[in-house]
Design an enzyme around this catalytic site. Structure first.
Site, PDB file in Angstrom:
ATOM      1  N   TYR A  88     -13.940  32.416  21.132  1.00 17.43           N
ATOM      2  CA  TYR A  88     -14.769  32.375  22.341  1.00 17.43           C
ATOM      3  C   TYR A  88     -15.253  34.133  22.499  1.00 17.43           C
ATOM      4  O   TYR A  88     -14.470  35.179  22.185  1.00 17.43           O
ATOM      5  CB  TYR A  88     -13.979  32.367  23.538  1.00 17.43           C
ATOM      6  CG  TYR A  88     -14.354  32.252  25.293  1.00 17.43           C
ATOM      7  CD1 TYR A  88     -14.921  31.424  25.365  1.00 17.43           C
ATOM      8  CD2 TYR A  88     -14.246  33.200  25.349  1.00 17.43           C
ATOM      9  CE1 TYR A  88     -15.752  31.247  26.182  1.00 17.43           C
ATOM     10  CE2 TYR A  88     -14.621  33.578  27.157  1.00 17.43           C
ATOM     11  CZ  TYR A  88     -15.625  32.267  27.707  1.00 17.43           C
ATOM     12  OH  TYR A  88     -16.195  33.038  27.890  1.00 17.43           O
TER      13      TYR A  88
ATOM     14  N   ASP B  84     -15.372  40.621  17.367  1.00 20.50           N
ATOM     15  CA  ASP B  84     -16.013  41.007  18.729  1.00 20.50           C
ATOM     16  C   ASP B  84     -14.003  41.412  19.238  1.00 20.50           C
ATOM     17  O   ASP B  84     -13.406  40.693  18.880  1.00 20.50           O
ATOM     18  CB  ASP B  84     -15.948  38.665  19.334  1.00 20.50           C
ATOM     19  CG  ASP B  84     -15.603  38.677  20.605  1.00 20.50           C
ATOM     20  OD1 ASP B  84     -15.199  39.780  21.337  1.00 20.50           O
ATOM     21  OD2 ASP B  84     -15.533  37.478  21.250  1.00 20.50           O
TER      22      ASP B  84
ATOM     23  N   LYS C 133     -12.150  43.703  28.695  1.00 13.87           N
ATOM     24  CA  LYS C 133     -11.026  44.440  28.803  1.00 13.87           C
ATOM     25  C   LYS C 133     -10.863  44.923  28.805  1.00 13.87           C
ATOM     26  O   LYS C 133     -11.184  45.865  29.797  1.00 13.87           O
ATOM     27  CB  LYS C 133     -10.136  43.405  28.079  1.00 13.87           C
ATOM     28  CG  LYS C 133     -10.709  41.310  27.893  1.00 13.87           C
ATOM     29  CD  LYS C 133     -10.237  40.291  27.465  1.00 13.87           C
ATOM     30  CE  LYS C 133     -11.101  39.316  28.481  1.00 13.87           C
ATOM     31  NZ  LYS C 133     -11.514  38.013  27.375  1.00 13.87           N
TER      32      LYS C 133
HETATM   33  C1  LIG Z   1     -12.954  37.538  27.105  1.00 15.39           C
HETATM   34  C2  LIG Z   1     -13.186  36.947  26.051  1.00 15.39           C
HETATM   35  C3  LIG Z   1     -14.690  37.434  25.733  1.00 15.39           C
HETATM   36  C4  LIG Z   1     -15.356  37.467  26.871  1.00 15.39           C
HETATM   37  O1  LIG Z   1     -16.036  38.563  28.119  1.00 15.39           O
HETATM   38  P1  LIG Z   1     -15.736  38.178  29.506  1.00 15.39           P
HETATM   39  O2  LIG Z   1     -15.641  39.716  30.013  1.00 15.39           O
HETATM   40  O3  LIG Z   1     -14.604  37.692  30.357  1.00 15.39           O
HETATM   41  O4  LIG Z   1     -17.003  38.303  29.755  1.00 15.39           O
HETATM   42  C5  LIG Z   1     -15.060  36.894  24.747  1.00 15.39           C
HETATM   43  N1  LIG Z   1     -14.599  37.875  23.699  1.00 15.39           N
HETATM   44  C6  LIG Z   1     -13.742  37.333  23.461  1.00 15.39           C
HETATM   45  C7  LIG Z   1     -12.674  37.411  22.130  1.00 15.39           C
HETATM   46  C8  LIG Z   1     -12.485  37.465  24.037  1.00 15.39           C
HETATM   47  O5  LIG Z   1     -11.414  37.127  24.579  1.00 15.39           O
END
Ligand SMILES: *Cc1c(COP(=O)(O)O)cnc(C)c1O
Length: 430
Positions: free
Chosen positions: A144, A239, A267
């Site tokens: 994601y 990511d 995060k």
């Molecule tokens: C949570 C998450 C996102 C998206 O971040 P948001 O602050 O919710 O937009 C993108 N990449 C990874 C790996 C994530 O866990």
């Protein structure tokens, strides 16, 4: 009815907020029942609207690595707020956190702050495309990267193929530029690269996946990706929205020993306020506006409120790097405890763990990619989730999410958690 007030609040919320929530996983669709509404949180604990104390294993999906309402962070937020919350004009604080992040993370010279992980990944891909002059990207099924169009793509027919939209509203034209490979499958990547020679701008990956449960990359896979990218002139985007400042100061780049060309954060970097960032070497980052032509902007980006929470969190981690080892030890204790209890039951399960990320999958297949994660038995998972919740332990309400431990969690809390599991195992709830 132990969830009486939460349930009533959910009914009320549903009248005004779509589905009663502002992010879908919170609605408990995967596990059934009504979501818990939280009144407050401190340290390792959530306190719900029915005045129950819950041990929190999601830590706001990662950001609260130091525990909830951590005093230095709260104090910094309060002090900063007294001088105003946003100016749309540069502040010294932005340079302070930028310098600290660049000190902590390998292979980055420049950083740009945004407001979410979604923005970070979306912008990193735009930069990769603008820098390389190529359009296509490869992503991995089950990873994601936020909810921007280019990532809401699922595998089409056939194992290795062009993506197709997995949400209405994403156009087929967008989907055709996102190629899908299976996690831990280098051969998929090699095939896509061969079939799209000189058209791929970037490969984006969660270097340790956390959005299909916790999935660990095989060493040959992740080093193989680096080699493919070097050979084919493709940018490797890590990511690290989950893994950044969680697995180590330098995130997964440090623990895996693999260099990324661009890194996305979110995060933890915001310490509980809405912050994302993307970063890389000067050579690539200089293509970003205003130094270069690739556009990216944000009214509230780098606002002092968010930057102060992020700075205090990173600074604390930087000064207390033993936290990363301590989190890993606690996670290991949890792992061994869960394993010991489940082993005595006649049910299939796998436990995946990396650093302070861990997940339990009720399947007898090794969980190494999306398909194996999806093979989990959801009936067992629901019973496990609701059984633990009733005992006062808040786990992720979906089998596709990792747990995130925080530093406030004690060994006594882990003992409590394991006793709860033993109790539901003995009661044949599992
Ligand atoms: C949570 C998450 C996102 C998206 O971040 P948001 O602050 O919710 O937009 C993108 N990449 C990874 C790996 C994530 O866990």
């Amino acid at each position: 009815m132990i969830y009486k007030r939460s349930s009533a609040l959910f009914q009320e919320a549903k009248k005004y907020i779509v589905g009663g929530v502002n992010s879908p996983v919170r609605a408990f669709k995967a596990v059934g029942g009504d979501p818990i509404f939280v009144k407050k949180a401190k340290g390792a604990y959530l306190y719900d609207e029915d005045d129950r104390r819950l041990i929190d294993y999601i830590s706001s999906w990662g950001p609260m690595i130091l525990g909830h309402a951590f005093d230095p962070v709260i104090e910094a937020i309060i002090e900063t707020t007294k001088n105003g919350t946003s100016y749309g004009i540069p502040t010294e604080l932005e340079t302070k956190i930028a310098k600290l992040a660049i000190d902590m993370v390998p292979n980055i010279d420049k950083i740009r702050f945004v407001n979410s992980g979604t923005e970070a990944c979306m912008s990193a891909v735009r930069l990769a495309r603008g820098y390389s002059g190529k359009d296509k990207i490869i992503k991995f099924a089950g990873c994601y990267h936020g909810h921007s169009d280019a990532f809401l793509i699922q595998a089409g027919s056939g194992a290795v193929t062009f993506g197709s939209p997995n949400s209405p509203g994403v156009t087929a034209n967008t989907a055709k530029d996102t190629l899908l490979a299976r996690y831990n499958n280098l051969e998929d990547v090699e095939q896509l690269v061969r079939a799209n020679k000189n058209e791929i701008a970037a490969i984006i990956i969660e270097p340790v996946a956390g959005n299909m449960g916790c999935i660990i990359p095989e060493n040959s896979f992740i080093t193989g990706l680096r080699a493919v990218c070097d050979r084919e002139n493709i940018l490797l985007i890590f990511d690290e929205v989950m893994t950044g400042f969680r697995l180590a100061k330098g995130g997964a780049q440090e623990t895996l020993g693999v260099k990324a060309d661009l890194v996305c954060f979110g995060k933890v970097i915001g310490g509980g306020l809405p912050v994302g960032a993307f970063a890389g070497p000067q050579e690539i980052m200089s293509h970003l506006a205003p130094e270069g032509p690739v556009y990216q902007a944000g009214t509230l980006s780098g606002n002092p409120l968010a930057m102060s929470a992020g700075f205090e969190t990173l600074n604390y981690l930087n000064e207390h790097p033993e936290i990363f080892d301590s989190l890993e030890s606690k996670t290991k204790t949890l792992h061994e405890g869960i394993d010991g209890i489940l082993k005595a039951k006649d049910l299939p399960y796998q436990i995946n763990r990396y650093g302070s990320m861990i997940s339990v999958h009720f399947t007898d297949q090794a969980v190494v990619d999306f398909d194996s994660a999806a093979s989990g038995n959801n009936k067992y998972f629901k019973n496990y989730f609701h059984g633990m919740l009733k005992e006062g332990v808040y786990l992720p309400p979906s089998a596709f999410e990792s747990y995130f431990l925080n530093d406030a969690l004690s060994y006594e809390d882990i003992d409590f958690t394991l006793s709860a599991l033993q109790k539901i195992a003995d009661a044949d709830i599992l």
